[in-house]
Write an enzyme that holds these catalytic residues in place. Structure first.
Site, PDB file in Angstrom:
ATOM      1  N   THR A 179      24.557  20.026 -30.860  1.00 51.38           N
ATOM      2  CA  THR A 179      24.568  18.480 -31.287  1.00 51.38           C
ATOM      3  C   THR A 179      26.110  18.156 -31.199  1.00 51.38           C
ATOM      4  O   THR A 179      26.819  18.775 -31.522  1.00 51.38           O
ATOM      5  CB  THR A 179      23.906  18.218 -32.628  1.00 51.38           C
ATOM      6  OG1 THR A 179      22.690  18.729 -32.693  1.00 51.38           O
ATOM      7  CG2 THR A 179      23.865  16.932 -33.006  1.00 51.38           C
ATOM      8  N   ARG A 233      15.172  10.363 -28.829  1.00 48.35           N
ATOM      9  CA  ARG A 233      14.731  11.807 -29.133  1.00 48.35           C
ATOM     10  C   ARG A 233      13.975  12.265 -28.130  1.00 48.35           C
ATOM     11  O   ARG A 233      12.990  11.542 -27.718  1.00 48.35           O
ATOM     12  CB  ARG A 233      14.247  11.920 -30.633  1.00 48.35           C
ATOM     13  CG  ARG A 233      13.780  13.130 -31.187  1.00 48.35           C
ATOM     14  CD  ARG A 233      14.909  13.780 -31.610  1.00 48.35           C
ATOM     15  NE  ARG A 233      14.490  14.935 -32.600  1.00 48.35           N
ATOM     16  CZ  ARG A 233      15.136  16.303 -32.781  1.00 48.35           C
ATOM     17  NH1 ARG A 233      16.242  16.460 -31.997  1.00 48.35           N
ATOM     18  NH2 ARG A 233      14.693  17.143 -33.654  1.00 48.35           N
ATOM     19  N   ASP A 293      12.640  22.552 -33.030  1.00 48.47           N
ATOM     20  CA  ASP A 293      12.778  21.797 -34.376  1.00 48.47           C
ATOM     21  C   ASP A 293      11.413  21.371 -34.984  1.00 48.47           C
ATOM     22  O   ASP A 293      11.341  20.685 -35.793  1.00 48.47           O
ATOM     23  CB  ASP A 293      13.538  20.300 -33.978  1.00 48.47           C
ATOM     24  CG  ASP A 293      14.936  20.677 -34.173  1.00 48.47           C
ATOM     25  OD1 ASP A 293      15.470  21.705 -34.793  1.00 48.47           O
ATOM     26  OD2 ASP A 293      15.573  19.564 -34.001  1.00 48.47           O
TER      27      ASP A 293
END
Length: 594
Positions: A405, A123, A447
């Site tokens: 995504t 990530r 995010d």
């Protein structure tokens, strides 16, 4: 409510996933849908695709050319990891609007020989210069679009490091061979698809504002049309360098180009940020669901925690006898989703920075107490549904806690399996391309909880646990998942979709394990979604009949019909050992059997 993107009506063809396009895709399989619909007790007509079948291996991804690349690796003697890495790199070329080497993600690997499942976190991370209030003005108000558009929105990418790390540990073919299909597509070009055009239209302004992005994704400011060929020479040069030395991204000329562009345009990523980046091997979150073992991603993804939390709340409820998409079954699912997302907003974050009560949130005893809160035939307002009190939650801690995504799934002949989700976050990420590299960079800083109670791009709210901090990983909903039965692979699944990822994966798992659907039916079936805030139950407009919708409204649900969401893919191991693969008809993907 603060919103980062303009919301559109479902019929607006400027959407990244145009409603009419989805309906066309779903209508292709109308004939075969009838028999399956009757088999599962579905009262409204939906289109179920037929799965691909193979005894040997399977690759499923969001784009046919990416699936082809993975299948080529299997044919050349590669394993599931070789195929997954090749597929991911090709997706970076053909779907830059959803995922790419300028982003990051999560991966689960299941070893067929040992039955062991491992998890890799690659990530994105906040730069070292990031600060808690970096997206607020002097009055403490959120600066519109600051965490979504432009250089400040970019977090340190992890995709190249992650793909190299998993290949280094488990791959069989040479690294340069698995990168090569992506190089060829970047050099030779590929045909633009409707998803590409729709996503570009949704992000037209931000792409045009960045000169390097405009150079790659337009012809002198004119966007490509469906069927046009896109050649990405700079990206091909970058991929060639990565094929020779993957560290070029983090220490070589590629890293220098990214850092230089950041310094010039107010971004925070430095050469040191790139040098320090490392992917992290983590222990997957695993738990029982009936006779199965479900494994998914641990924090900093919220996916595994809340997938298991919802499955535990569902427990042994006889969903099958109630009927697929019956009001009672939907009420239980929606209520469980509501509880899980309320917990998510309070407790989830990067475990390096906050203590996440994973064991408690995923315990069946905790789920039993939360299940008792659900009225049998009445929806609860999100003002009533709250995250559990931390003091109460401590009772369920049985062991100490450890500090747009896309998705692809692969299974090889040895029943090794990969479930991989990666992203640049919103469509076309931050709308930033580092000059000379062809790399589209993410807008993953969005995010984080940029301020308490302020929703992100997907409407999710957060608090201190997910506040911005240097080197911190933003909370994710990505939920790559592998399910086993008596130690043997049963299915591998995942999906894009922001906040809807967890519930999409949940419903596909239930469709296979509870409702006995094949892979095609399980992935095609209509979906619902409740994420606590906003207080609404989202439904796909073609999925539920009028009587069911009326019943749910009478229970108190605020129904919102939305354009079909998600772009999942799935591989199921049937009882006879045959592999079934299916790509979501809501997208443009493909399953390829060996």
């Amino acid at each position: 409510m603060f919103q980062r993107y303009q919301l559109h009506r479902p019929t607006d063809l400027s959407l990244p996933y145009p409603y009419l396009y989805h309906c066309t895709q779903l209508a292709i399989a109308l004939v075969s849908s009838c028999a399956v619909a009757l088999a599962v007790g579905q009262s409204s007509l939906a289109a179920f695709i037929s799965p691909q079948r193979s005894q040997q291996g399977m690759v499923v991804s969001a784009h046919p050319q990416a699936s082809d690349a993975g299948l080529t690796m299997l044919r050349q003697g590669g394993n599931a990891v070789d195929a997954a890495v090749a597929t991911a790199f090709v997706l970076s070329v053909v779907e830059p609007f959803s995922a790419g080497i300028g982003g990051g993600g999560f991966l689960l690997f299941h070893a067929g020989k040992t039955g062991k499942t491992t998890a890799l976190d690659f990530r994105e991370q906040a730069p070292q210069l990031a600060t808690r209030n970096m997206f607020l003005d002097e009055q403490g108000r959120v600066r519109p679009q600051a965490s979504v558009d432009g250089h400040l929105a970019v977090a340190v990418p992890g995709t190249v490091a992650g793909l190299y790390e998993v290949h280094r540990r488990y791959g069989q073919l040479p690294w340069s061979k698995v990168v090569n299909p992506a190089i060829q597509l970047a050099q030779g070009g590929f045909e633009i698809t409707p998803r590409f055009v729709g996503s570009a239209a949704a992000r037209k302004a931000v792409i045009l504002r960045n000169s390097a992005a405009r150079q790659v994704f337009t012809r002198d400011g004119v966007f490509y049309k469906v069927g046009d060929r896109l050649v990405q020479r700079d990206l091909a040069k970058t991929l060639q360098a990565i094929a020779q030395d993957p560290q070029a991204f983090y220490r070589g000329w590629i890293a220098a180009a990214i850092a230089r562009d950041m310094a010039k345009n107010g971004g925070l990523i430095t050469a040191k940020d790139l040098q320090l980046y490392r992917p992290t091997w983590r222990t997957p979150i695993c738990g029982p669901f009936r006779q199965y073992q479900v494994c998914s991603m641990p924090p900093p993804s919220s996916g595994g925690v809340h997938l298991l939390e919802i499955l535990n709340i569902v427990g042994d409820a006889d969903l099958k006898s109630w009927g697929w998409h019956s009001p009672d079954a939907l009420h239980l699912l929606a209520s469980a989703m509501q509880i899980a997302y309320a917990d998510r907003a309070v407790f989830l974050g990067d475990p390096k920075f906050v203590q996440v009560p994973v064991k408690a949130l995923t315990s069946r005893a905790y789920a039993a107490t939360r299940r008792q809160e659900i009225p049998p035939r009445q929806a609860r307002s999100s003002k009533v549904v709250k995250a559990v009190d931390p003091a109460v939650l401590k009772r369920f801690k049985t062991t100490a806690e450890s500090d747009d995504t896309t998705h692809l799934t692969v299974v090889d002949p040895a029943r090794n399996a990969v479930s991989l989700t990666f992203t640049v976050n919103g469509p076309f990420g931050a709308g930033v391309v580092a000059p000379g590299t062809g790399i589209l960079l993410n807008n993953e800083m969005d995010d984080f909880a940029i301020a308490p109670g302020i929703p992100n791009l997907y409407g999710l709210v957060g608090n201190d646990a997910n506040a911005v901090a240097p080197g911190k990983i933003p909370l994710s909903s990505m939920t790559p998942t592998i399910v086993t039965e008596r130690g043997k692979l049963r299915l591998a699944v995942g999906s894009p979709g922001g906040s809807t990822i967890i519930t999409t994966v949940l419903q596909i798992i239930l469709n296979v394990l509870v409702y006995d659907m094949d892979a095609g039916a399980a992935i095609s079936a209509s979906r619902i979604h409740h994420q606590w805030l906003p207080d609404e139950l989202r439904v796909e407009p073609w999925g539920l009949d009028a009587a069911t919708l009326k019943d749910l409204r009478q229970r108190g649900y605020q129904i919102q019909e939305r354009s079909p969401w998600g772009n999942a893919n799935l591989i199921v191991v049937a009882p006879n050992g045959q592999l079934q693969g299916a790509a979501d008809p809501r997208g443009e993907g493909a399953a390829r059997g060996l």
